[in-house]
Motif scaffolding. Structure first.
Motif, PDB file in Angstrom:
ATOM      1  N   ASP A 111      -1.040   3.542  -4.779  1.00 22.75           N
ATOM      2  CA  ASP A 111      -2.333   4.039  -4.312  1.00 22.75           C
ATOM      3  C   ASP A 111      -3.443   3.172  -4.912  1.00 22.75           C
ATOM      4  N   GLU A 112      -4.692   3.495  -4.550  1.00 21.83           N
ATOM      5  CA  GLU A 112      -5.795   2.633  -4.990  1.00 21.83           C
ATOM      6  C   GLU A 112      -5.971   2.673  -6.504  1.00 21.83           C
ATOM      7  N   ASN A 136       0.813  -1.223   0.000  1.00 22.66           N
ATOM      8  CA  ASN A 136       0.000   0.000   0.000  1.00 22.66           C
ATOM      9  C   ASN A 136       0.846   1.272   0.000  1.00 22.66           C
ATOM     10  N   LYS A 137       2.028   1.213   0.630  1.00 21.21           N
ATOM     11  CA  LYS A 137       2.838   2.441   0.716  1.00 21.21           C
ATOM     12  C   LYS A 137       3.520   2.777  -0.619  1.00 21.21           C
TER      13      LYS A 137
END
Length: 582
Positions: A369-370, A365-366
């Motif tokens: 992004d989505e 996740n880091k």
């Protein structure tokens, strides 16, 4: 007469019939005033009854003294069974015994002769002759016999002639290690046991036997695994005046016939896939196509992922696992540990959950992004509810690792159903493989395989690009057969030997007999060989071949029952002109 009927034959229609049965004592049950004995043979079990009202004291006492696996013969009358057993075909009758003869006694077996036995694999292999009495092994051997008979039936109807070829042949440098046999009459010289009847079946084509087959033992001195033995059985076939399409049609027919006759299943589709496509979509050349999870390579939208592990990799590739976005962290960690095992060799794994509500989260996740995760999901054809698993690294190794993960997940999710069959032809294999250690090319199949038409000239400029006129038949993720169109002229075969590193002298010494035969009107020809052991196991709903072989070897290549291989005495060694320094 030892028996008038078998132990699986008697029914209600035999009531009041006098019969003679022979077999092994399976179980005895002594209730004091009555003794029941289950008598077993290859065909089934029949209950025998001895009781104090209708049986003499001597006969009743003899029944009480019967041990497990005693071989006995009985004379008696078939009567209706008071307490019927609907779990066995003979469960509505029993035999009231009038005479009992013990044909042979037995020591107490080292394990129970039952479907679910208490004997471990090593113990059962040591006493394989007892293991064969158990229904699972017995039925597997009967099943194997049925498959072999149906193979012979189909091929005979197609005009094939069964021809036996020699077992004592010449050692050749191609393929796996040979088993060698010293010659007593020719000091210092050796036969080899055949890895395949390859050159002999080609010579049969030169001899005009245009449709040959043989169910034949072959031998390879190589490391073993669940689906490999040092001696194995092939359905070996060859045809003359054929092209690839002719062979594929005939052996699609054989496979379709076996699935119908043995399993009662109609299979219409035999899709075809090139080797390159199979490696790109599934990471191996024998993909299981009963389920999805095809590979999807990932490419960055803006030229870079911004994630060093991906950006430094030759290939970033993943699979989408349907309906598994609900996997817990513990389950995903277990999969990560699985791919990190030395047998698989991955350094790690990236996971992305495409949740049912359309949101995405991942182990990275880091870095992403989505929106970036959604782009991955789009590239991987993932849907809400799916779990995406991604590996990165060198192309071949990464594909191999992901292929193993795909198969493991399919096994865990119950997608590899033994009663479903999905055949597949894999075609257009590379003709040659580069040995990274030596830097030399060797034949991917064998040196007699013809290149695809029009590609011979590439051998001099780009040998790795040459495609073979070869094909494998895959069933449920297992290669069950493989073959090729052969080279049938001396000049082409000489060129092939040259590119495989043979000098003209070496080629003549090893294969001169075949090259000579090609000068006497060799027809165009090709063939295929099926692994009978593996084919039978798959048709039988299993993938381990050992239980479909009467007397298999263990994982060290030993026959623990007869204790082979074993030393031979000095006199035999001297007679064979051999000397062992120990």
């Amino acid at each position: 007469m030892y028996r008038s009927h078998t132990c699986g034959e008697l029914r209600d229609s035999h009531i009041n019939t006098d019969v003679v049965l022979s077999g092994w004592v399976h179980k005895t049950r002594d209730k004091g005033f009555v003794v029941w004995v289950d008598l077993r043979d290859r065909y089934g079990i029949t209950q025998l009854v001895f009781d104090e009202d209708r049986t003499s004291k001597e006969l009743l006492e003899s029944a009480r003294n019967l041990g497990r696996e005693f071989v006995i013969q009985v004379n008696g009358s078939v009567i209706e069974r008071a307490s019927k057993n609907d779990k066995i075909p003979t469960g509505s009758i029993e035999v009231l015994v009038k005479e009992l003869t013990i044909l042979n006694t037995s020591k107490t077996p080292p394990f129970t002769i039952e479907k679910d036995t208490d004997g471990g694999e090593d113990l059962r292999m040591k006493y394989r002759y007892l293991d064969i009495r158990r229904n699972p092994v017995k039925n597997n051997l009967i099943f194997r016999s049925k498959v072999a008979m149906e193979v012979r039936k189909y091929l005979s109807q197609q005009g094939f002639i069964e021809v036996e070829t020699p077992y004592l042949i010449k050692s050749t440098p191609e393929g796996a290690r040979d088993f060698v046999v010293p010659s007593r009459m020719n000091e210092g010289q050796f036969y080899a046991l055949p890895q395949s009847p390859q050159t002999f079946k080609q010579l049969l084509m030169v001899g005009g036997m245009d449709k040959y087959f043989q169910i034949v033992k072959c031998f390879r001195d190589e490391d073993l695994r669940a689906d490999r033995q040092p001696e194995f059985t092939q359905i070996d076939c060859e045809m003359a005046f054929v092209e690839q399409e002719d062979i594929l049609n005939v052996f699609e027919g054989l496979t379709r016939y076996l699935l119908k006759e043995i399993n009662g299943i109609d299979v219409d589709k035999f899709p075809r896939m090139t080797y390159d496509e199979a490696m790109k979509k599934y990471g191996n050349d024998k993909p299981d196509i009963r389920f999805g999870m095809e590979f999807r390579a990932l490419t960055p939208k803006g030229g870079t992922f911004g994630f060093d592990i991906f950006d430094s990799a030759e290939l970033v590739v993943g699979i989408s696992v349907p309906g598994c976005a609900n996997y817990t962290r513990k389950q995903i960690d277990a999969l990560t540990d699985w791919v990190r095992r030395p047998q698989i060799g991955a350094k790690g794994m990236v996971w992305v959950k495409y949740n049912d509500d359309g949101s995405l989260n991942s182990s990275v996740n880091k870095f992403f992004d989505e929106a970036a995760l959604l782009d991955m999901a789009t590239q991987m054809d993932a849907n809400p509810g799916d779990l995406m698993l991604i590996l990165a690294g060198e192309t071949h190794k990464t594909r191999t690792q992901l292929s193993a993960l795909r198969m493991e997940l399919a096994q865990q999710l119950g997608l590899r159903k033994s009663n479903e069959f999905a055949p597949l032809w894999v075609v257009d294999f590379p003709l040659l493989e580069l040995d990274e250690e030596t830097g030399h090319y060797h034949a991917m199949h064998h040196p007699f395989t013809s290149p695809k038409p029009g590609q011979m000239e590439l051998l001099d400029t780009d040998p790795g690009a040459v495609r073979a006129n070869a094909y494998d038949l895959v069933l449920n993720g297992n290669e069950i057969g493989g073959g090729s169109i052969r080279i049938h002229d001396k000049e082409t075969q000489s060129i092939m030997f040259k590119h495989l590193g043979f000098t003209p002298e070496e080629a003549k010494a090893q294969f001169g007999f075949l090259m000579d035969a090609f000068q006497y009107g060799a027809p165009p020809h090709g063939g295929i060989a099926f692994g009978l052991d593996r084919l039978v196991a798959i048709l039988g709903g299993q993938e381990t071949i050992r239980d479909f072989i009467a007397f298999p070897k263990n994982n060290s290549g030993r026959d623990v029952m007869i204790d082979a291989p074993a030393p031979i005495d000095t006199a035999q060694l001297e007679e064979l002109h051999l000397k062992l320094d120990i």
